[in-house]
Design a protein around this motif. Structure first.
Motif, PDB file in Angstrom:
ATOM      1  N   ARG A   1      40.845  25.752 -25.038  1.00 10.69           N
ATOM      2  CA  ARG A   1      41.830  24.721 -24.693  1.00 10.69           C
ATOM      3  C   ARG A   1      42.783  24.451 -25.851  1.00 10.69           C
ATOM      4  N   LEU A   2      42.271  24.469 -27.059  1.00 11.45           N
ATOM      5  CA  LEU A   2      43.139  24.255 -28.225  1.00 11.45           C
ATOM      6  C   LEU A   2      44.108  25.419 -28.403  1.00 11.45           C
ATOM      7  N   ARG A   3      43.689  26.622 -28.055  1.00  9.78           N
ATOM      8  CA  ARG A   3      44.545  27.806 -28.184  1.00  9.78           C
ATOM      9  C   ARG A   3      45.771  27.691 -27.281  1.00  9.78           C
ATOM     10  N   ARG A   4      45.623  27.034 -26.130  1.00 12.59           N
ATOM     11  CA  ARG A   4      46.737  26.872 -25.195  1.00 12.59           C
ATOM     12  C   ARG A   4      47.639  25.701 -25.568  1.00 12.59           C
ATOM     13  N   ALA A   5      47.228  24.886 -26.501  1.00 14.92           N
ATOM     14  CA  ALA A   5      47.964  23.679 -26.890  1.00 14.92           C
ATOM     15  C   ALA A   5      48.831  23.959 -28.116  1.00 14.92           C
ATOM     16  N   PRO A   6      49.802  23.081 -28.391  1.00 17.38           N
ATOM     17  CA  PRO A   6      50.641  23.242 -29.588  1.00 17.38           C
ATOM     18  C   PRO A   6      49.914  22.750 -30.843  1.00 17.38           C
ATOM     19  N   VAL A   7      48.717  23.309 -31.063  1.00 21.71           N
ATOM     20  CA  VAL A   7      47.872  22.893 -32.187  1.00 21.71           C
ATOM     21  C   VAL A   7      47.465  24.130 -32.972  1.00 21.71           C
ATOM     22  N   HIS A   8      47.503  24.028 -34.278  1.00 24.96           N
ATOM     23  CA  HIS A   8      47.057  25.114 -35.153  1.00 24.96           C
ATOM     24  C   HIS A   8      45.880  24.587 -35.964  1.00 24.96           C
ATOM     25  N   ILE A   9      44.683  25.099 -35.695  1.00 27.33           N
ATOM     26  CA  ILE A   9      43.492  24.675 -36.422  1.00 27.33           C
ATOM     27  C   ILE A   9      43.510  25.353 -37.787  1.00 27.33           C
ATOM     28  N   THR A  10      43.602  24.567 -38.843  1.00 27.15           N
ATOM     29  CA  THR A  10      43.616  25.119 -40.194  1.00 27.15           C
ATOM     30  C   THR A  10      42.222  25.124 -40.813  1.00 27.15           C
ATOM     31  N   VAL A  11      41.366  24.186 -40.403  1.00 30.35           N
ATOM     32  CA  VAL A  11      39.991  24.109 -40.900  1.00 30.35           C
ATOM     33  C   VAL A  11      39.097  23.663 -39.748  1.00 30.35           C
ATOM     34  N   MET A  12      37.964  24.358 -39.582  1.00 30.65           N
ATOM     35  CA  MET A  12      36.945  23.901 -38.639  1.00 30.65           C
ATOM     36  C   MET A  12      35.609  23.987 -39.355  1.00 30.65           C
ATOM     37  N   ARG A  13      35.021  22.847 -39.609  1.00 32.02           N
ATOM     38  CA  ARG A  13      33.737  22.792 -40.312  1.00 32.02           C
ATOM     39  C   ARG A  13      32.609  22.697 -39.294  1.00 32.02           C
TER      40      ARG A  13
ATOM     41  N   LYS B   1      48.043  15.741 -24.469  1.00 29.24           N
ATOM     42  CA  LYS B   1      49.302  15.285 -23.885  1.00 29.24           C
ATOM     43  C   LYS B   1      49.913  14.144 -24.691  1.00 29.24           C
ATOM     44  N   GLY B   2      49.104  13.438 -25.463  1.00 28.56           N
ATOM     45  CA  GLY B   2      49.590  12.334 -26.276  1.00 28.56           C
ATOM     46  C   GLY B   2      50.179  12.751 -27.616  1.00 28.56           C
ATOM     47  N   LEU B   3      50.080  14.037 -27.941  1.00 33.33           N
ATOM     48  CA  LEU B   3      50.648  14.513 -29.205  1.00 33.33           C
ATOM     49  C   LEU B   3      52.170  14.556 -29.123  1.00 33.33           C
ATOM     50  N   PRO B   4      52.844  14.299 -30.234  1.00 33.80           N
ATOM     51  CA  PRO B   4      54.307  14.364 -30.217  1.00 33.80           C
ATOM     52  C   PRO B   4      54.787  15.797 -30.018  1.00 33.80           C
ATOM     53  N   ASP B   5      55.901  15.951 -29.336  1.00 29.73           N
ATOM     54  CA  ASP B   5      56.489  17.264 -29.114  1.00 29.73           C
ATOM     55  C   ASP B   5      57.434  17.570 -30.269  1.00 29.73           C
ATOM     56  N   THR B   6      56.919  18.275 -31.267  1.00 27.24           N
ATOM     57  CA  THR B   6      57.708  18.557 -32.462  1.00 27.24           C
ATOM     58  C   THR B   6      58.404  19.908 -32.397  1.00 27.24           C
ATOM     59  N   GLY B   7      58.027  20.729 -31.423  1.00 21.70           N
ATOM     60  CA  GLY B   7      58.613  22.066 -31.323  1.00 21.70           C
ATOM     61  C   GLY B   7      57.855  23.091 -32.145  1.00 21.70           C
TER      62      GLY B   7
END
Length: 100
Positions: free
Chosen positions: A81-93, A49-55
């Motif tokens: 939870r990340l899938r439902r958020a406006p986040v795109h995981i580019t790398v997961m180590r 919820k603290g992430l900026p809303d960039t669209g």
């Protein structure tokens, strides 16, 4: 319980870079399945919820390498939870854990 949970969590490990991407540096932090599941189910929502809303989705790199993860459920909870958020995981180590 809360104080014990706080002391095990890596401090200052989530940073937003100048280019807008987010880096989550949790490598070698002794994160267990229980700690990750607790984060995914009780803390992640407030952080998102603290992430900026960039669209557009915010690019994010997550480094969970060299921890004590062994079960798929905590990772699945985090990814759901990340899938439902406006986040795109580019790398997961995830290397150097106990995942089978």
């Amino acid at each position: 319980m809360e104080a014990a949970r706080e002391s095990t969590w890596p401090a200052s490990s989530i940073v937003q870079r100048k280019d807008g991407t987010v880096g989550v540096q949790w490598a070698g932090c002794e994160i267990t399945d229980e700690i990750l599941l607790d984060f995914a189910t009780t803390r992640l929502e407030a952080l998102l919820k603290g992430l900026p809303d960039t669209g557009t989705p915010i690019e994010c790199m997550v480094d969970l390498s060299a921890n004590r993860l062994s079960a798929p459920e905590p990772l699945a909870a985090l990814l759901r939870r990340l899938r439902r958020a406006p986040v795109h995981i580019t790398v997961m180590r995830l290397h150097n854990n106990r995942l089978v």
